[in-house]
Structure formats: structure tokens, C-alpha cells
Design an enzyme around this catalytic site. Sequence first.
Site, PDB file in Angstrom:
ATOM      1  N   ASP A   1       0.821  -1.216   0.000  1.00 12.20           N
ATOM      2  CA  ASP A   1       0.000   0.000   0.000  1.00 12.20           C
ATOM      3  C   ASP A   1       0.861   1.275   0.000  1.00 12.20           C
ATOM      4  O   ASP A   1       2.065   1.224   0.222  1.00 12.20           O
ATOM      5  CB  ASP A   1      -0.893   0.034   1.254  1.00 12.20           C
ATOM      6  CG  ASP A   1      -2.021  -0.980   1.149  1.00 12.20           C
ATOM      7  OD1 ASP A   1      -2.056  -1.744   0.176  1.00 12.20           O
ATOM      8  OD2 ASP A   1      -2.879  -0.999   2.063  1.00 12.20           O
TER       9      ASP A   1
ATOM     10  N   HIS B   1       3.814  -2.203   2.982  1.00  8.86           N
ATOM     11  CA  HIS B   1       3.802  -0.839   2.427  1.00  8.86           C
ATOM     12  C   HIS B   1       5.101  -0.616   1.666  1.00  8.86           C
ATOM     13  O   HIS B   1       6.178  -0.874   2.224  1.00  8.86           O
ATOM     14  CB  HIS B   1       3.619   0.183   3.549  1.00  8.86           C
ATOM     15  CG  HIS B   1       2.320  -0.005   4.272  1.00  8.86           C
ATOM     16  ND1 HIS B   1       2.148  -0.977   5.234  1.00  8.86           N
ATOM     17  CD2 HIS B   1       1.121   0.620   4.136  1.00  8.86           C
ATOM     18  CE1 HIS B   1       0.890  -0.942   5.673  1.00  8.86           C
ATOM     19  NE2 HIS B   1       0.232   0.017   5.016  1.00  8.86           N
TER      20      HIS B   1
HETATM   21 ZN    ZN Z   1      -2.598   2.945   3.388  1.00  4.01          ZN
END
Ligand code: ZN
Length: 480
Positions: free
Chosen positions: A288, A431
Site C-alpha cells: 500500500d 507498504h
Molecule cells: Zn494505506
Amino acid sequence: MDNNKSFRNVRWFVIIIVLVFLSACAYGGALIYFDTDKYQNKAEFIDFASHELGKDRLLTANGSDDIEYTYDTPFSMAVRKDITLGDSVSNKESVLINSFISKCQLEAAKADQEEYKKKGDKFKTPERAIIIDTSVTESGTGAVSVAVYCKMYKAGTRKMELESSDIETLLLSEETYNSIEPIQALNITYKDRASQFVNKYFERTYSDDEFCEGWESYLDPDNDDNYENFIMTKEGIEFFFDEGTVIDKSYGVVSVDIPYFYMDYTIREAVIDRYIDPNKPMVAITYDDGPGDKSEKRILKCLEKNGSVATFFYVGYRVDDFAYNGKKAVEIGCEIGNHSWDHPPLTTCNKKQIRKQIGKTNDAIKEYIGVEPTLLRPPYGDFSDRVEKVADMPAILWTIDTLDWKTRNPKKIFKSVKNTKHLDGKIILMHSIYDETADATEKIVPWLKKQGIQTVTVSELIKYKTGEMPKVKVYRTFKK
Ligand code: ZN
């Protein structure tokens, strides 16, 4: 009254004359007169079959013209094999051909049986011919299409009549000749794009009374079986529709050619050259908050080196600056999803804001990276029925939260994956904007490979685990 009676007399007279004529012909062995176009021996069958193979060939052929003829009763058969890509293709083609032949024979036997039920002892099995044509087509993007086209003819009184036609296709990786799913060569939105084109094409080409009842359901992109029968050529995609599904049965199989330029955003630049074994465990790694800069570059390098893939959920405002990472991700077979424009909890947004968060991000990804996102990862996993309705995209949550953003510790991130039992069907959350996540990725990806656990994109995971394309709903994990 009188008129009617004399008409009946005339009719009887004609029938008797015809009967006398017929029996004379039969006696003289001249019945062939009524069978001018029907084959009577092997040579005539070869003539008939070659003619049928030669006319309106639906498929682009690039192979040999070897035809095998089998002359027999009640089935005669002509099979053209069009193989240019080696033995592994020809084996798969043979399986297709053989299953096709059995299918045709079964159909013919069934038709015979029904006629027999009606006619009883007077029934005689009609002659049938099965004409099988195959083709192998290269697309130039790494996908090879194999198609097998089958027409079945039945002897009528004067000539062989087309009884049924059918086509089956198979997609292979050009590199390995392993079968691949359509979504390994195309992005999943291809069905929507194809449906728009095909609907218009049929409406323009056929008149209202030529459409079959319930034809709409065969063109519905949300139906999982639709748009799976196609070949990819160098110019575009040719979709096939079984006879009697969309357009009147008398047309046989109908096809629609869609040029690639119309299929914008749905053609993958390269077929994912990795074979996914549906029986082996698979996970979807997701990243992400990107596109990221150096850390994401390292992640992509690691994925590419290991022949692995992941799904990146991008926040729209960063896409312009770091589009090169997104392009690289697409090039190596990764999937790009939507993570909103600037990361608000979507349940706190009103309808208009949600639409803007998602729409602007989809537009940016289309513009700068050249693909159309089909999946949404709601920031913070914050989601509701109301958001789902407005967003109108499948929402992807996760099974394993590595907490990489919190610990920033590569060992701990790796452990959170390694210590999970039964990874098959799980979605891993990371991430792509942290160096520590890149460090962890360099451990996780080779480790998964060593364990024999395949990495797939989220769309692929959904397709393989549920048998369906992603739907507008929430996904978190999959069981066998
Ligand atoms: Zn996020």
C-alpha cells in the site's frame, strides 16, 4: 366441395407417379440421382471434406495443411491439424480434438436415438461427417491461442446438411506452452470492454428476429463463463459465441473481431510468463501507500529476480511523480489497485468525496501508468456497505498484517509471514514506501519460492480460489 375433391385426386396422381419413378430409379441403381452432393465413397468424401475445410475458414491459420481423412459408416471424419509450435502444443491440441470428437459422436448418437424413438424399425442411421479444423495463432504478446473448430453434417435427401458447429479455444504461454488463464494475458476489465463492442456489433449486423431468446445473458460481462472463448491474433481478439446462443442457430458459431486499439487498458503488455498451478499453494503480496521511490524500486527488482508478482495499491496524488515504478510493476506482471487519492478513512467521506477519491485515482493510474485499476484497498481497511455501494469496486482487505509501518523491523516483518501456518490463499499486507519493507521483501520472496508457495496478484488469487472474477464485495482470505 367439388374443387377440393378434384384437388385431392390430382395430389394422389402425382404421388403415385413419383413413387413409380422412385422405384424405377432404385431398381436401376440410379438413386444417386437424388444424392448429387452426398459422398458415396472415400474419394467423394475427401472432395466434400476439402471443400468444407476450404470455405469460410473462421480461423487464422499459420501451419501445415495436413488433413487426415477417415471414411467410415456412420461417421466419416476429416481433421486438419495446424501445429507450428512444437510437441507440447500438439499434445494439448490432441486432447482438445479428441474430446471434441467424442462430444460430436455423443450428440449424433443422441439425435439418432430420438429419431429411432419416432420411426421405430423404419429408422436407418444417417451418414454423418465430422469436419475438424484447428489453428494455432500467436499474439505477439506471449500468448498463443489454440482453437479447434468442429462442424457436423448429416446426410439429407439431396446433400450433406450442417447439423451443428462448435468451437473451443485454449490459451498457452508462448514460452512454456503451459495453459494460462485469460487474466494472465488480459486485465480483468477486458470483459466489460468486449461486451460494449460485441453488443453494438450484433445490433448493427443482425435483425431483431435473428436474435435467440435470452441472448442478453450470453453477452453479460458479469457472467463468468462469457468471453472466455477467444483467440488472440497480432491485430486483436476474436470472440466466439456458440451456435444458437446469441444469433439464430442457422448461422452456426458466430464470431466478433475486436481490434486491440479498442481494447485499450485491457491488454497486458506481456503475458505473465509464469505458470500458476491451481493445485499448489499461492499467496497474494500487497503493498500500500505507493507508488514509492527507492524502496519500491528495490521491491520490484526483487520480485522480478524471483519471477514473483505482487499487487500495489497506489494513492492517487503520488502517481504522477513515481509513475516509472508503476510502469515497471505492470511490465513484470504485477497488478495496480486503487488506495484512494490522499488516504482518508472513506467512511468519514460523503458520497461525492468517495467518488472523487476513487475516480481521480483511477484516472491518474490510467493516464500515467496506462492500466485501469479494478480493485480497491480502502485506507485503514475502513469500509462499510455505504462505501461499497458508492465505490462500486471489489474491496481487498488482508489476512496477514505484517505491521511493517509500525515495527520498521525487517526480521519481525519476515517472521509475521514465516510464522503463519497454511499460507495458501492468504493476502499479505505491506507498504512499499519503507526501506525496511524492501529489506523484508528480499527475505520473504525468496523464502516463499523455496517453500513452493506461488505468488499471484489479488485478481489471480480470487479467480483461482473462487473460480470467479472479482465481484463488488469484500475479500480478505480464501480457503481451499
Ligand atoms: Zn494505506
